[in-house]
Motif scaffolding. Structure first.
Motif, mmCIF file in Angstrom:
data_model
loop_
_atom_site.group_PDB
_atom_site.id
_atom_site.type_symbol
_atom_site.label_atom_id
_atom_site.label_comp_id
_atom_site.label_asym_id
_atom_site.label_seq_id
_atom_site.Cartn_x
_atom_site.Cartn_y
_atom_site.Cartn_z
ATOM 1 N N GLY A 30 0.810 -1.216 0.000
ATOM 2 C CA GLY A 30 0.000 0.000 0.000
ATOM 3 C C GLY A 30 0.845 1.269 0.000
ATOM 4 N N ARG A 31 2.150 1.096 0.239
ATOM 5 C CA ARG A 31 3.035 2.275 0.234
ATOM 6 C C ARG A 31 4.064 2.203 -0.883
ATOM 7 N N ALA A 32 4.568 1.005 -1.133
ATOM 8 C CA ALA A 32 5.512 0.830 -2.238
ATOM 9 C C ALA A 32 4.784 0.129 -3.380
ATOM 10 N N SER A 33 5.052 0.571 -4.585
ATOM 11 C CA SER A 33 4.470 -0.104 -5.746
ATOM 12 C C SER A 33 5.249 -1.388 -6.013
ATOM 13 N N TYR A 34 4.662 -2.245 -6.847
ATOM 14 C CA TYR A 34 5.351 -3.481 -7.210
ATOM 15 C C TYR A 34 6.720 -3.204 -7.823
ATOM 16 N N PRO A 35 6.842 -2.265 -8.762
ATOM 17 C CA PRO A 35 8.191 -2.013 -9.300
ATOM 18 C C PRO A 35 9.178 -1.561 -8.222
ATOM 19 N N ALA A 37 9.066 -2.519 -5.028
ATOM 20 C CA ALA A 37 9.404 -3.736 -4.276
ATOM 21 C C ALA A 37 10.344 -4.627 -5.072
ATOM 22 N N ARG B 53 -4.593 0.170 -6.232
ATOM 23 C CA ARG B 53 -3.723 0.069 -5.054
ATOM 24 C C ARG B 53 -3.798 -1.344 -4.456
ATOM 25 N N ASP B 56 -1.497 -3.617 -6.501
ATOM 26 C CA ASP B 56 -0.107 -3.401 -6.100
ATOM 27 C C ASP B 56 0.171 -4.119 -4.771
ATOM 28 N N ALA B 57 -0.757 -3.989 -3.825
ATOM 29 C CA ALA B 57 -0.555 -4.626 -2.520
ATOM 30 C C ALA B 57 -0.485 -6.146 -2.647
ATOM 31 N N VAL B 60 2.857 -7.051 -4.060
ATOM 32 C CA VAL B 60 3.949 -6.821 -3.103
ATOM 33 C C VAL B 60 3.909 -7.850 -1.963
ATOM 34 N N VAL B 63 6.210 -11.080 -2.245
ATOM 35 C CA VAL B 63 7.427 -10.842 -3.040
ATOM 36 C C VAL B 63 8.590 -11.720 -2.584
ATOM 37 N N ARG B 158 -3.064 -6.449 6.623
ATOM 38 C CA ARG B 158 -2.777 -5.265 5.816
ATOM 39 C C ARG B 158 -3.528 -5.314 4.471
ATOM 40 N N ILE B 162 -6.310 -2.544 3.257
ATOM 41 C CA ILE B 162 -6.251 -1.778 1.997
ATOM 42 C C ILE B 162 -7.496 -2.032 1.160
ATOM 43 N N ILE B 257 9.027 2.597 5.642
ATOM 44 C CA ILE B 257 8.724 3.762 4.802
ATOM 45 C C ILE B 257 7.423 4.360 5.295
#
Lengths: 258, 258, 258, 258
Positions: A30-35, A37, B53, B56-57, B60, B63, B158, B162, B257
């Protein structure tokens, strides 16, 4: 601690706590995008803020190129036999090698070497011309230049535009442009920087190790492989003979996002 | 047009023009994120803005999970023999199967079936309790519930947070929560929804076909595989015996972050 | 001995001594043929002497089927991108799945079930007719029967001939023949036992677990995959589009061994 | 014939007739052994009669080496996740690369070069000594010599014995022996020809292209991979952590065939 221990700097796991390069995964979500990460995982640090949009553009640039590339053929062929999704993806990835996607790594090595030569004397135009002549004499192709289908790859133009907007532009992209000009001058042919070359040049600006180049291509192409595999298993009979030249595009007409 | 032609709705290629599901790739670059392009490629349409979003979550969330998962072991093992990056990635992906990542698809099928049963009579608590009992009687594990290491997976909390923030919450996530409660009630054990279950529940809300579930896990885990392969070939000797239990994390300490 | 030890019954290694299922490899070399070593490795015992020639015939029967099968396409496609030999072989093997080679396992399960039904009452002809009718009612194809190209597969005839000569013939091959007859009677069409069905029937006589069926097909086809990969990299340009229908056989004319 | 046709010299298919390099498969079955069919498929001709027993010995020599080699680890790891047999085999094969099996190809290139140098002046002992010194100066290991476990590989002795019995012995095996002697003389250490080196030397005598070397190792190891995969799925729980060092051999004690 036994002498058999070995070090890993990637992920620290304890119950209900997963730290990627120090960051809790749930903190990244939710804060960092996949790219972001992706960049964090493979380099150890989050990307400079100026890289974020460029990384997204790189990963979007090669997301698919239709049914003809060997990675798509291999993936669809394996899917067509009833193998599961992951096996079909794996087959597609086995086809992203030296002659398919591999020009990113080749171009990175070329540009890193060229910029290094330029820095130790010689200006950019002369270095570029020297390199073009050396490759011509050795009858070798310059990796990242020319495309068998696109004479002026729209992805190159767009990636360089975004890199410029974000300030991710330096001597390596300059060198790629200089080599392209020298190549046109020497050959009399219109030979553009292809998308692999453009990605390679931008990755050089980000300090990425060329050994990681193929990871960017594979990640970018993954959605395309999945799309072709899924289309194959949901719309075609098993074990058909897949001839790319007989494919007819019947999807939506041209449309745009703002 | 010969009768051998076959239809593809994914990508339309002509010289200097590449349309993914109708969108020029260069139009997408810099405007659509990688997760949006991923969603577009595999489903045919760009995601609803509320999904962006959340996607993306999801990508991530998985990962990496350190050196112990079989996908990491397989990838490092193959890399250790001198095989190229793409072959090591392929081996890792071959290990993302039924028992490793496969719970996403299993949980999706479970939740789709449960919601369908609820809609044809029966309330959510009763349906959840019925399902828990049926699985118990059949001595089957409920896919997406419980984890051999994390008792309360921070990624689940989390991801649901989101999804709630973005309004991507509906009967399937409700059902996952109801089943988790029924499971605790029936077993007396603290069995949480694991990250696979959480991803599965959210993908159900987005209308994703369970057959595509593994593509989300594979894409998410790809950066982790690359990181382990790269660490292996740059810091270890070839052909070493890789024992995950002997690994010691020596990377950065916890950081966050904003 | 720690409680983490686990048992393996395959190979015992000590310095300068390698025992496969108890036999020193150097004792096997020159005394056991490859098919015998294959059988020993996977089953734990050397084959009955009557099996030896039959095993060789099985492994020779599917050694190649030209450029059209998906395993050949996948292998050539991957080889064409510059991937190494082992990666191209792996891609070919990923294509030996349910619809390509998988009929061996399917037919074994069919015959094991059929013979078991026959033994618990009912004669062979009735059981065969029942099964054909059940499959027809369920609109399912009988695995191992019919071929899209060969109406009377010469490999089937030859494999059964050798099995008969060697005395490896029993109720499972009898049942395969009975089902084929019942199938012709019910459909009015000439539907022969294909090579997968014949291999499956013979493997049933040898007591092989159907879970191992695909290992026989993969081992048999391996030389063909290698041949196509080697031909591709030594006679063709990289990254060509490989259309099986455009292939022209230019090898030696028909010849025989005694 | 369209100008798109391309040539293949491997297999000619017509209804009910399959010719491998000109030989009907059903003519080969029962008359040619699997190693002969393997040789025919990849080289285009049946092997010289003197090769037949040697080929079998090569394919038996590397059939398995227990649970520690990376190919076994990768195969068991993938099998342990629920992936099908062919995917687990593919993962194992992806691990047969430069540092695992790759010494066969390396040793072939070494011996072909050495014999070529010897033929253009210089006797065998001098050439061998020169090569040993050159590798030492370049701090490179001689591929095919030394083993991290076996100081005197029984497979080498046996393979050379069979090659001698069958008359498949020439300058390349002589050169391997000379290099081994020179290596011992130069290093003062006992460094034997390992099984990869022995196979490489014998394949040189048969005129095999080094590019095909890995096909012999992969084919030989295939039964071992299948055995480990099958043992894994039939005797172990899914997703266990596989630590080779904790394996205990519980199979049959030493036994012999005549």
């Amino acid at each position: 601690m036994s002498d058999k221990t070995w070090d890993t700097k990637i992920t620290d796991i304890s119950p209900n706590r997963i730290l990627l390069r120090g960051y809790p995964i749930d903190n990244l979500m939710g804060r960092a995008s996949y790219p972001e990460a992706f960049f964090l995982a493979i380099t150890g640090e989050l990307p400079d803020p100026s890289y974020v949009r460029v990384l997204d553009a790189i990963l979007v640039s090669s997301v698919d190129h239709g049914v003809t590339p060997p990675s798509a053929t291999a993936a669809m062929t394996v899917a067509s036999t009833g193998s599961p999704l992951n096996a079909a993806i794996a087959a597609g990835i086995l086809a992203t090698s030296r002659f398919h996607g591999g020009a990113i790594e080749g171009c990175m090595n070329l540009l890193l070497d060229a910029v290094s030569r330029m820095r130790t004397g010689g200006d950019i135009e002369k270095t570029a011309a020297d390199i073009v002549r050396e490759y011509k004499d050795a009858k070798k192709r310059l990796p990242g230049f020319g495309h068998r289908y696109h004479t002026d790859d729209p992805r190159t133009k767009r990636l360089f535009e975004i890199a410029k907007q974000e300030g991710v532009w330096g001597q390596h992209i300059d060198m790629a442009v200089a080599i392209q000009r020298a190549l046109v001058a020497a050959s009399g042919k219109r030979l553009a920087i292809n998308v692999d070359g453009a990605i390679g040049a931008v990755l050089c600006e980000m300090g990425i190790d060329p050994k990681l180049a193929n990871a960017f291509f594979i990640t970018s192409r993954l959605p395309g492989l999945v799309a072709h595999i899924y289309e194959e298993i949901t719309t075609q009979k098993p074990m058909r003979r897949i001839v790319a030249a007989d494919a007819r595009y019947t999807g939506p007409g041209e449309r745009h996002i703002d």
